[in-house]
Design an enzyme around this catalytic site. Structure first.
Site, PDB file in Angstrom:
ATOM      1  CG  LEU A   1      -1.922  -1.100   1.160  1.00  9.77           C
ATOM      2  CD1 LEU A   1      -2.705  -1.021   2.734  1.00  9.77           C
ATOM      3  CD2 LEU A   1      -2.789  -1.002  -0.069  1.00  9.77           C
ATOM      4  CB  CYS A   2       0.824   4.127   0.292  1.00  9.13           C
ATOM      5  SG  CYS A   2       1.302   5.989   0.255  1.00  9.13           S
ATOM      6  CB  ALA A   3       5.373   4.782   0.667  1.00 10.67           C
TER       7      ALA A   3
ATOM      8  N   GLY B   1      -2.339  -0.792  -3.432  1.00 11.32           N
ATOM      9  CA  GLY B   1      -3.447  -0.060  -3.063  1.00 11.32           C
ATOM     10  C   GLY B   1      -2.866   1.424  -3.052  1.00 11.32           C
TER      11      GLY B   1
END
Length: 553
Positions: free
Chosen positions: A291-293, A319
């Site tokens: 997710l993200c980073a 995500g």
């Protein structure tokens, strides 16, 4: 699942050559003068339109109304009192005209446009009449009804924030939340710990689990428990309830002593976690979710494995993840080179980028929602901040090592991972080299990682890809349980089309994307087998109950 080099037909031309071509572009003096003349004409046009609107407001014939979602103007006085009605309409006409300049004026590139948009929104949001006592009828009414007590409480709140919160309004009352008691309570155990992370194996609640486990790689910007909110709102709890053998990385909150931790450090940590999970799961391939980073780090780690001719995963999902940072986004407001240099030097001097610096930067990207909203509530109304679990998580921030922060700035400013010279563990980034199934989720209201940019990142990958668009924003789209009546998502064809064309062909589905993701993972998670009765199996025992030690740092 075999891995092999593949060419993605969506990507045209070598990325690093595209970066070199962009670097050679330079606006001529004639072009700048022409742009200045055109922009001057636009300002004159906007000024004339505003003058007409103000005249209509003065005469009482204006039909300007605030947006229904604009809580600043909910008090009846903004509609019923002739003075406040004209004041509100004048402000709305002026602020909309000023903010609209960001789209009407020509700029050298999208980053300059986002810088202009950011500056204009800071100006117009700060100038709202509701930010002052006399310009806020709700605050005046509260002061009158409380005999001035609300003003005393507001002053107390302001002094507290001035002394203890760097002058920023407190966004949440976290006193009702405690990690391990009513947050991050999905049962499990820490089965592995190293200097960089703890690995949590979550306890199955079904008699059988799928053969292939799932490893969650959360972002290192923020603690993992935004995915493990209160029961009924926890993504991890939901995944475990679907019969998935689920593991989570809990990153350590770095101190200045860890200033040298960088992309290599975190990518190696992901590969280490994958190795441990595979050993616990008897050597089967693993499905991963970043997710993200955390998705960026996961992508880089898998990219290195593929470059080495091996990869321990069967399928990978992401995500709200961006890899290609050339799509316009609000973060472009922070791209002026002097500002990036200052941020880099600041974190290098202290060894880390502080959580308070990150929180302030993200808050000012949405000043009406994340700054002035709490100014009104805490100071003018004299109320306590709200008690919301997601905001409590947001206030429980983490630091970034200076080396990783510097690399993130390179990725953000120069697109250094996709278009630049940046390597991870010695391997240049080539997402299209992998050929496993991949799943991408983005959020239609995301101001940090816009969904079109996430879609473009999905197009970098090879293999069979699925793309899903959720409702809500960056975090709210992830904390989106089945009980949310507003939850919805779009599903469509593989992400080979233009983003807008994909959306035109997609179909809207009611309910959260969690179920769609869990169905996708389950199809790739192998056969059912008896749920393990002991965390870590024989080689890795239970070190301590979840949520572990690092989450409290």
């Amino acid at each position: 699942m075999p891995w092999k080099k593949t060419c993605n037909p969506v990507i045209v031309g070598p990325p690093r050559k595209r970066a070199q071509a962009k670097a050679t572009k330079k606006e001529s003096l004639f072009a700048r003068l022409a742009r200045l003349a055109k922009n001057s004409a636009q300002v004159v046009s906007v000024s004339a339109e505003l003058t007409t609107q103000l005249a209509s407001i003065g005469l009482g014939t204006s039909q300007i109304e605030p947006e229904k979602s604009d809580r600043r103007f909910h008090h009846p006085a903004w509609r019923g009192h002739p003075g406040y009605r004209r004041l509100g309409q004048a402000y709305l006409a002026w602020s909309r005209s000023v903010n609209g300049l960001a789209d009407r004026l020509e700029t050298p590139d999208w980053r300059a446009r986002e810088q202009l948009r950011f500056a204009l929104e800071l100006w117009t949001s700060a100038a709202a009449p509701t930010n002052s006592l006399l310009g806020n009828p709700a605050a005046l009414q509260k002061a009158f009804e409380s005999g001035g007590t609300s003003l005393l409480r507001g002053t107390k709140n302001w002094l507290h924030d001035l002394l203890h919160n760097r002058g920023m309004p407190t966004q949440v009352d976290s006193s009702h939340f405690k990690v391990g008691e009513n947050l991050a309570v999905t049962p499990g155990a820490v089965v592995y710990r190293c200097e960089v992370f703890e690995l949590i194996e979550h306890r199955p609640v079904t008699t059988t689990v799928r053969e292939r486990p799932v490893l969650l790689v959360p972002p290192m910007i923020g603690k993992y428990y935004f995915l493990d909110m209160a029961p009924g709102r926890s993504f991890i709890e939901y995944a475990v309830s679907r019969g998935l053998h689920f593991f989570t990385i809990s990153w350590r909150n770095p101190n200045p002593e860890q200033t040298a931790w960088n992309l290599d450090t975190y990518a190696a940590a992901v590969l280490e976690a994958l190795k441990v999970v595979r050993e616990i799961a008897d050597g089967v391939e693993v499905n991963t979710h970043g997710l993200c980073a955390g998705g960026l780090i996961l992508s880089a780690a898998l990219n290195h494995s593929v470059a080495q001719g091996k990869c321990p995963v069967n399928g990978v999902s992401f995500g709200v993840m961006l890899l290609d940072f050339e799509y316009p986004m609000s973060l472009g407001a922070f791209s002026p080179p002097p500002l990036l240099k200052f941020a880099r030097q600041r974190s290098a001097k202290s060894g880390v980028m502080s959580s308070s610096d990150m929180a302030a930067a993200f808050s000012w990207l949405r000043p009406n929602d994340l700054v002035w909203n709490y100014w009104h509530n805490n100071y003018l109304m004299g109320e306590s901040p709200p008690s919301i679990d997601v905001m409590a998580w947001n206030a429980d921030g983490t630091r970034l090592p200076a080396a990783l922060h510097s690399q993130f700035l390179d990725i953000f400013s120069d697109n250094a991972l996709v278009d630049g010279p940046l390597t991870v563990l010695g391997s240049p980034f080539q997402a299209g080299a992998s050929h496993c199934d991949s799943y991408f989720m983005a959020a239609e209201g995301d101001h940090l990682t816009p969904w079109q940019g996430c879609y473009r990142s999905a197009q970098l990958f090879g293999g069979e890809r699925s793309f899903v668009l959720s409702n809500a924003g960056h975090i709210a789209s992830l904390v989106n349980p089945p009980s949310n009546p507003k939850a919805r998502h779009f599903t469509g064809p593989a992400p080979t089309l233009d983003a807008d064309d994909w959306l035109a062909q997609a179909s809207e589905q009611s309910g959260t994307w969690w179920k769609h993701w869990a169905d996708w993972v389950t199809e790739r998670a192998g056969a059912e087998r008896s749920a393990p009765k002991m965390a870590g199996r024989k080689r890795y025992g239970e070190l301590e109950p979840a949520p572990g030690r690092y989450i409290h740092e």
